[in-house]
Design a protein around this motif. Structure first.
Motif, PDB file in Angstrom:
ATOM      1  N   LEU A  12       0.823  -1.212   0.000  1.00 31.81           N
ATOM      2  CA  LEU A  12       0.000   0.000   0.000  1.00 31.81           C
ATOM      3  C   LEU A  12       0.858   1.263   0.000  1.00 31.81           C
ATOM      4  CD1 LEU A  12      -2.899  -1.000   2.414  1.00 31.81           C
ATOM      5  CD2 LEU A  12      -2.980  -0.762  -0.074  1.00 31.81           C
ATOM      6  N   ALA A  13       1.972   1.220   0.714  1.00 27.03           N
ATOM      7  CA  ALA A  13       2.874   2.376   0.713  1.00 27.03           C
ATOM      8  C   ALA A  13       3.464   2.592  -0.677  1.00 27.03           C
ATOM      9  CB  ALA A  13       3.981   2.184   1.740  1.00 27.03           C
ATOM     10  N   ALA A  14       3.825   1.507  -1.349  1.00 31.76           N
ATOM     11  CA  ALA A  14       4.373   1.625  -2.703  1.00 31.76           C
ATOM     12  C   ALA A  14       3.312   2.129  -3.677  1.00 31.76           C
ATOM     13  CB  ALA A  14       4.919   0.280  -3.162  1.00 31.76           C
ATOM     14  N   VAL A  50       9.460  14.520  -5.222  1.00 26.06           N
ATOM     15  CA  VAL A  50       9.559  13.080  -5.470  1.00 26.06           C
ATOM     16  C   VAL A  50      10.387  12.411  -4.375  1.00 26.06           C
ATOM     17  CG1 VAL A  50      10.560  11.366  -7.038  1.00 26.06           C
ATOM     18  CG2 VAL A  50       9.144  13.190  -7.945  1.00 26.06           C
ATOM     19  N   ALA A  51      11.460  13.061  -3.954  1.00 23.94           N
ATOM     20  CA  ALA A  51      12.287  12.484  -2.888  1.00 23.94           C
ATOM     21  C   ALA A  51      11.500  12.371  -1.585  1.00 23.94           C
ATOM     22  CB  ALA A  51      13.534  13.340  -2.680  1.00 23.94           C
ATOM     23  N   LEU A  52      10.704  13.378  -1.276  1.00 25.25           N
ATOM     24  CA  LEU A  52       9.897  13.320  -0.055  1.00 25.25           C
ATOM     25  C   LEU A  52       8.834  12.230  -0.137  1.00 25.25           C
ATOM     26  CD1 LEU A  52       9.473  17.121   0.696  1.00 25.25           C
ATOM     27  CD2 LEU A  52      10.877  15.479   1.935  1.00 25.25           C
ATOM     28  N   VAL A  53       8.231  12.077  -1.314  1.00 22.49           N
ATOM     29  CA  VAL A  53       7.209  11.041  -1.478  1.00 22.49           C
ATOM     30  C   VAL A  53       7.843   9.653  -1.392  1.00 22.49           C
ATOM     31  CG1 VAL A  53       5.597  10.038  -3.145  1.00 22.49           C
ATOM     32  CG2 VAL A  53       5.593  12.477  -2.749  1.00 22.49           C
ATOM     33  N   GLU A  54       9.039   9.488  -1.932  1.00 21.10           N
ATOM     34  CA  GLU A  54       9.702   8.186  -1.906  1.00 21.10           C
ATOM     35  C   GLU A  54      10.168   7.792  -0.507  1.00 21.10           C
ATOM     36  OE1 GLU A  54      10.165   5.699  -4.075  1.00 21.10           O
ATOM     37  OE2 GLU A  54       8.831   6.800  -5.403  1.00 21.10           O
ATOM     38  N   ALA A  55      10.265   8.748   0.396  1.00 26.60           N
ATOM     39  CA  ALA A  55      10.670   8.419   1.766  1.00 26.60           C
ATOM     40  C   ALA A  55       9.586   7.628   2.488  1.00 26.60           C
ATOM     41  CB  ALA A  55      10.992   9.695   2.535  1.00 26.60           C
ATOM     42  N   ILE A  56       8.337   7.819   2.118  1.00 24.51           N
ATOM     43  CA  ILE A  56       7.225   7.155   2.809  1.00 24.51           C
ATOM     44  C   ILE A  56       7.289   5.630   2.679  1.00 24.51           C
ATOM     45  CG2 ILE A  56       4.704   6.988   2.954  1.00 24.51           C
ATOM     46  CD1 ILE A  56       5.904   9.635   3.988  1.00 24.51           C
ATOM     47  N   PRO A  57       7.471   5.051   1.467  1.00 25.03           N
ATOM     48  CA  PRO A  57       7.555   3.587   1.405  1.00 25.03           C
ATOM     49  C   PRO A  57       8.780   3.026   2.127  1.00 25.03           C
ATOM     50  CG  PRO A  57       7.317   4.491  -0.798  1.00 25.03           C
ATOM     51  CD  PRO A  57       7.438   5.632   0.136  1.00 25.03           C
ATOM     52  N   ILE A  58       9.861   3.788   2.151  1.00 26.17           N
ATOM     53  CA  ILE A  58      11.046   3.318   2.870  1.00 26.17           C
ATOM     54  C   ILE A  58      10.753   3.251   4.363  1.00 26.17           C
ATOM     55  CG2 ILE A  58      13.429   3.893   3.462  1.00 26.17           C
ATOM     56  CD1 ILE A  58      13.625   5.149   0.625  1.00 26.17           C
TER      57      ILE A  58
END
Length: 68
Positions: A12-14, A50-58
């Motif tokens: 779901l995070a991805a 984009v970098a901030l959004v990609e931090a969420i799945p990590i």
């Protein structure tokens, strides 16, 4: 059961990150089409978003592995 919950959380995070990235990039392209002279500023802002959004799945993956 914990592994299934972790897999669902990461999935779901991805999914959310993919949708968020798509929206960010589409709006950036739309903005560049309207005002091409602001291309550099818009791209810089897009990459930060984009970098901030990609931090969420990590973060979700780390939390999911900690819960397992």
């Amino acid at each position: 059961m914990g592994a299934l919950a972790a897999a669902i959380a990461i999935g779901l995070a991805a999914l959310g990150a993919g949708l968020g990235n798509g929206m960010i990039v589409s709006k950036t392209v739309e903005g560049i089409a309207r005002q091409p002279e602001l291309r550099g500023a818009l791209q810089g802002t897009m990459f930060i978003g984009v970098a901030l959004v990609e931090a969420i799945p990590i973060i979700a993956a780390v939390i999911a592995f900690m819960v397992m």
